[in-house]
Design an enzyme around this catalytic site. Structure first.
Site, mmCIF file in Angstrom:
data_model
loop_
_atom_site.group_PDB
_atom_site.id
_atom_site.type_symbol
_atom_site.label_atom_id
_atom_site.label_comp_id
_atom_site.label_asym_id
_atom_site.label_seq_id
_atom_site.Cartn_x
_atom_site.Cartn_y
_atom_site.Cartn_z
ATOM 1 N N ASP A 37 0.820 -1.214 0.000
ATOM 2 C CA ASP A 37 0.000 0.000 0.000
ATOM 3 C C ASP A 37 0.853 1.263 0.000
ATOM 4 O O ASP A 37 0.429 2.311 0.492
ATOM 5 C CB ASP A 37 -0.950 0.014 1.210
ATOM 6 C CG ASP A 37 -1.760 -1.257 1.342
ATOM 7 O OD1 ASP A 37 -2.422 -1.622 0.366
ATOM 8 O OD2 ASP A 37 -1.698 -1.902 2.418
ATOM 9 N N LYS A 71 2.208 2.061 -5.287
ATOM 10 C CA LYS A 71 2.781 1.528 -6.525
ATOM 11 C C LYS A 71 1.932 1.868 -7.736
ATOM 12 O O LYS A 71 2.453 2.025 -8.838
ATOM 13 C CB LYS A 71 2.970 0.012 -6.399
ATOM 14 C CG LYS A 71 4.046 -0.383 -5.388
ATOM 15 C CD LYS A 71 4.246 -1.883 -5.307
ATOM 16 C CE LYS A 71 3.076 -2.589 -4.669
ATOM 17 N NZ LYS A 71 2.842 -2.227 -3.260
ATOM 18 N N GLY A 72 0.607 1.987 -7.533
ATOM 19 C CA GLY A 72 -0.247 2.359 -8.652
ATOM 20 C C GLY A 72 0.093 3.735 -9.181
ATOM 21 O O GLY A 72 0.251 3.943 -10.385
ATOM 22 N N GLY A 131 -4.413 -4.315 -4.423
ATOM 23 C CA GLY A 131 -5.106 -3.247 -5.127
ATOM 24 C C GLY A 131 -4.210 -2.042 -5.303
ATOM 25 O O GLY A 131 -3.473 -1.660 -4.401
ATOM 26 N N HIS A 132 -4.237 -1.456 -6.496
ATOM 27 C CA HIS A 132 -3.503 -0.239 -6.768
ATOM 28 C C HIS A 132 -4.507 0.868 -7.101
ATOM 29 O O HIS A 132 -5.383 0.688 -7.947
ATOM 30 C CB HIS A 132 -2.542 -0.427 -7.945
ATOM 31 C CG HIS A 132 -1.410 -1.352 -7.644
ATOM 32 N ND1 HIS A 132 -0.566 -1.860 -8.604
ATOM 33 C CD2 HIS A 132 -0.961 -1.853 -6.468
ATOM 34 C CE1 HIS A 132 0.335 -2.640 -8.034
ATOM 35 N NE2 HIS A 132 0.107 -2.647 -6.748
ATOM 36 N N THR A 163 -7.080 -12.327 2.320
ATOM 37 C CA THR A 163 -8.248 -11.654 1.738
ATOM 38 C C THR A 163 -9.382 -12.630 1.441
ATOM 39 O O THR A 163 -10.476 -12.207 1.070
ATOM 40 C CB THR A 163 -7.868 -10.942 0.433
ATOM 41 O OG1 THR A 163 -7.363 -11.915 -0.498
ATOM 42 C CG2 THR A 163 -6.806 -9.877 0.682
ATOM 43 N N GLN A 222 1.727 -6.285 -3.497
ATOM 44 C CA GLN A 222 2.202 -6.430 -2.121
ATOM 45 C C GLN A 222 3.578 -5.749 -1.953
ATOM 46 O O GLN A 222 3.835 -4.736 -2.565
ATOM 47 C CB GLN A 222 2.226 -7.892 -1.680
ATOM 48 C CG GLN A 222 0.858 -8.503 -1.504
ATOM 49 C CD GLN A 222 0.333 -9.174 -2.749
ATOM 50 O OE1 GLN A 222 1.054 -9.702 -3.571
ATOM 51 N NE2 GLN A 222 -0.957 -9.162 -2.909
ATOM 52 N N THR A 236 -9.913 -4.882 0.057
ATOM 53 C CA THR A 236 -10.823 -5.394 1.087
ATOM 54 C C THR A 236 -11.564 -4.307 1.846
ATOM 55 O O THR A 236 -12.572 -4.592 2.499
ATOM 56 C CB THR A 236 -10.037 -6.222 2.120
ATOM 57 O OG1 THR A 236 -9.105 -5.348 2.790
ATOM 58 C CG2 THR A 236 -9.268 -7.348 1.432
ATOM 59 N N ARG A 246 -10.414 -3.067 4.472
ATOM 60 C CA ARG A 246 -10.016 -3.216 5.873
ATOM 61 C C ARG A 246 -9.145 -2.038 6.306
ATOM 62 O O ARG A 246 -8.299 -1.562 5.532
ATOM 63 C CB ARG A 246 -9.225 -4.510 6.072
ATOM 64 C CG ARG A 246 -10.037 -5.778 5.928
ATOM 65 C CD ARG A 246 -9.185 -7.007 6.218
ATOM 66 N NE ARG A 246 -8.129 -7.190 5.241
ATOM 67 C CZ ARG A 246 -7.248 -8.181 5.278
ATOM 68 N NH1 ARG A 246 -7.279 -9.061 6.257
ATOM 69 N NH2 ARG A 246 -6.323 -8.293 4.337
ATOM 70 N N ARG A 255 -6.066 -0.151 7.765
ATOM 71 C CA ARG A 255 -4.659 -0.500 7.886
ATOM 72 C C ARG A 255 -4.129 -0.097 9.256
ATOM 73 O O ARG A 255 -4.506 0.942 9.786
ATOM 74 C CB ARG A 255 -3.846 0.202 6.796
ATOM 75 C CG ARG A 255 -4.241 -0.202 5.391
ATOM 76 C CD ARG A 255 -3.538 0.641 4.336
ATOM 77 N NE ARG A 255 -4.020 0.314 2.990
ATOM 78 C CZ ARG A 255 -4.263 1.205 2.038
ATOM 79 N NH1 ARG A 255 -4.055 2.491 2.277
ATOM 80 N NH2 ARG A 255 -4.709 0.825 0.869
ATOM 81 N N ASP A 278 2.654 14.395 2.689
ATOM 82 C CA ASP A 278 1.666 15.386 3.128
ATOM 83 C C ASP A 278 0.890 14.935 4.362
ATOM 84 O O ASP A 278 0.411 15.763 5.139
ATOM 85 C CB ASP A 278 0.685 15.688 1.996
ATOM 86 C CG ASP A 278 0.035 14.419 1.438
ATOM 87 O OD1 ASP A 278 0.766 13.514 1.007
ATOM 88 O OD2 ASP A 278 -1.205 14.336 1.452
ATOM 89 N N VAL A 334 3.184 14.247 -2.628
ATOM 90 C CA VAL A 334 2.536 15.096 -1.623
ATOM 91 C C VAL A 334 1.011 15.097 -1.784
ATOM 92 O O VAL A 334 0.323 15.995 -1.329
ATOM 93 C CB VAL A 334 3.089 16.538 -1.673
ATOM 94 C CG1 VAL A 334 4.543 16.570 -1.245
ATOM 95 C CG2 VAL A 334 2.912 17.146 -3.077
#
Length: 439
Positions: free
Chosen positions: A13, A16-17, A40-41, A128, A223, A300, A302, A304, A332, A413
């Site tokens: 998380d 990377k996207g 997920g990205h 998941t 991941q 998910t 969920r 973090r 930021d 940022v």
């Protein structure tokens, strides 16, 4: 050597996207090399938010060929639904190809994943529930069913029969579940076959040809380092290898094709699910990080777990991945704090170490040794250049560079494309921006 690997340097998380999207203008091919739809990205483009799970983030750029590589496990229903959703948003998916060697997630994988977590109780891993682990387990046990099997109904039927001969008794006798009907499974998956047939390809060969032609290729992982099945916080890890070595195996190319390995790290630390997180915090400060950072899983939803930045982890990621540069995201989010702790070492049973512990026991006993940095307490989301950051923010970034041993070449940022500050390390380093001649 026009290959670049993009690696999460923490527990996932990290952004990377967005990083893939940032580099996409410089790339010709983007390949996803491991994981499944358990990752997920999120990419924000022109105020529009795209949440991708199996499809590489490069899909948002029409000039890019996007590949799902050999090392990915594919839920065909999820993939087709994601492609349809992108097409409905006006994004062409014509350039997406799927490796014939990638393994399929089957209905029994999802069933076993959920049941196993339930039976583990307090010892559950925190998966998941999407069948990724069981799919990789069958792959290693040589009971896997691959994308190429969709092209031959006879082979698909034979393989399903063989697997269910072993899996159905397990589901019935251990978990008290109804058996799967082989004919029904084959019928369902043959509908996926017709839709996916034009996209199935030898992606390793396609990559090799692209690299031979001097095209820029980005290897996009899911991941992150600390969730790697070999090098992460086992057993609280994913079932594949997100590290740079996994990129080579999962995409089907050799190390000589790679020139750079870019690590992604948040300006603080998060993880989803169970397992150790040495710098984890709770209370009001954790709530600020969670709220300002929108720390909820893309896949998910969920929440973090949040903690301060851990440079012991960053040094470990630099070592096992061979990081050549670092992108720092969500700077930021820290703008609310007067003082910002950064873990520079661990104290384990009275001994101080700057290295990641060797054993699981030592990890659980690790107490962070913090250095405090001055906060900046002002909105930096509109800053357009690194030199425009408050002095304290610049000092924080420079300290991360020194503590990790890796040059920080980009700072995020905010979530938007335009909220990216490119930074020259000042030593003539061969960064991905310089290497591709753009930026």
């Amino acid at each position: 050597m026009p290959g670049t690997i993009l690696i999460g340097a923490q527990w996932g998380d990290e952004g990377k996207g967005k990083a893939t999207d940032l580099l996409a203008d410089r790339m010709d091919v983007v390949v996803r090399y491991q994981g499944g739809n358990n990752a997920g990205h999120t990419v924000v483009v022109g105020g529009r938010t795209f949440r991708l799970h199996l499809v590489p983030s490069g899909i948002l750029h029409p000039h890019i060929t996007t590949l799902i590589g050999d090392g990915v496990v594919v839920d065909p229903g999820v993939l087709l639904a994601e492609l349809a959703a992108l097409e409905a948003q006006g994004i062409s998916t014509a350039n997406l190809k799927v490796s014939a060697n990638a393994h399929l997630i089957m209905p029994w994988h999802k069933e076993r994943d959920k049941l196993a977590e339930r039976y583990l109780g307090n010892n559950r891993i925190g998966t998941t529930g999407r069948g990724i682990g069981p799919a990789y387990g069958d792959k290693v046990a040589r009971l896997g069913i691959r994308v190429q099997d969709l092209l031959d109904p006879k082979i698909l039927g034979q393989k399903v029969e063989v697997v269910l001969r072993e899996r159905n008794p397990l589901l019935a006798k251990v978990y008290n579940r109804l058996p799967f009907e082989a004919d029904a499974v084959v019928e369902e998956y043959m509908t996926y076959a017709e839709a996916l047939r034009p996209r199935i390809a030898d992606t390793s060969l396609a990559l090799w040809r692209a690299l031979r032609d001097g095209k820029q290729v980005l290897f996009e992982g899911a991941q992150a380092t600390m969730l790697d099945v070999d090098h992460g916080t086992y057993p609280f890890v994913t079932s594949s290898s997100p590290v740079s070595g996994g990129a080579l195996a999962g995409a089907g190319i050799g190390p000589g094709e790679i020139q750079g390995v870019v690590g992604l790290a948040k300006a603080y630390t998060t993880r989803v699910g169970s397992g150790p997180l040495p710098t984890e915090i709770d209370g009001p400060e954790a709530e600020v990080l969670s709220r300002r950072g929108d720390e909820f899983g893309t896949t998910t939803g969920r929440p973090r777990r949040c903690g301060w930045l851990d440079t012991v982890v960053l040094r470990y990621a630099a070592r096992v991945n061979g990081l050549t540069e670092l992108f720092l995201s969500k700077l930021d989010v820290l703008s609310s704090f007067e003082r910002i702790p950064v873990a520079t070492a661990y104290r384990i049973d009275g001994e101080v170490t700057q290295d990641w512990p060797m054993t699981q026991t030592e990890v659980h006993h690790a107490e962070p040794v913090y250095e405090l940095f001055e906060g900046w307490r002002e909105d930096i989301s509109g800053v357009t250049g690194f030199d425009g950051l408050p002095r304290a923010a610049r000092v924080y970034v420079e300290a991360i560079e020194k503590l990790s041993g890796v040059p920080v070449t980009a700072v995020f940022v905010g979530p938007g494309r335009e909220q990216t500050l490119l930074r020259d390390p000042g030593d003539g380093a061969d960064t991905v921006v310089r290497r591709t001649g753009k930026g």
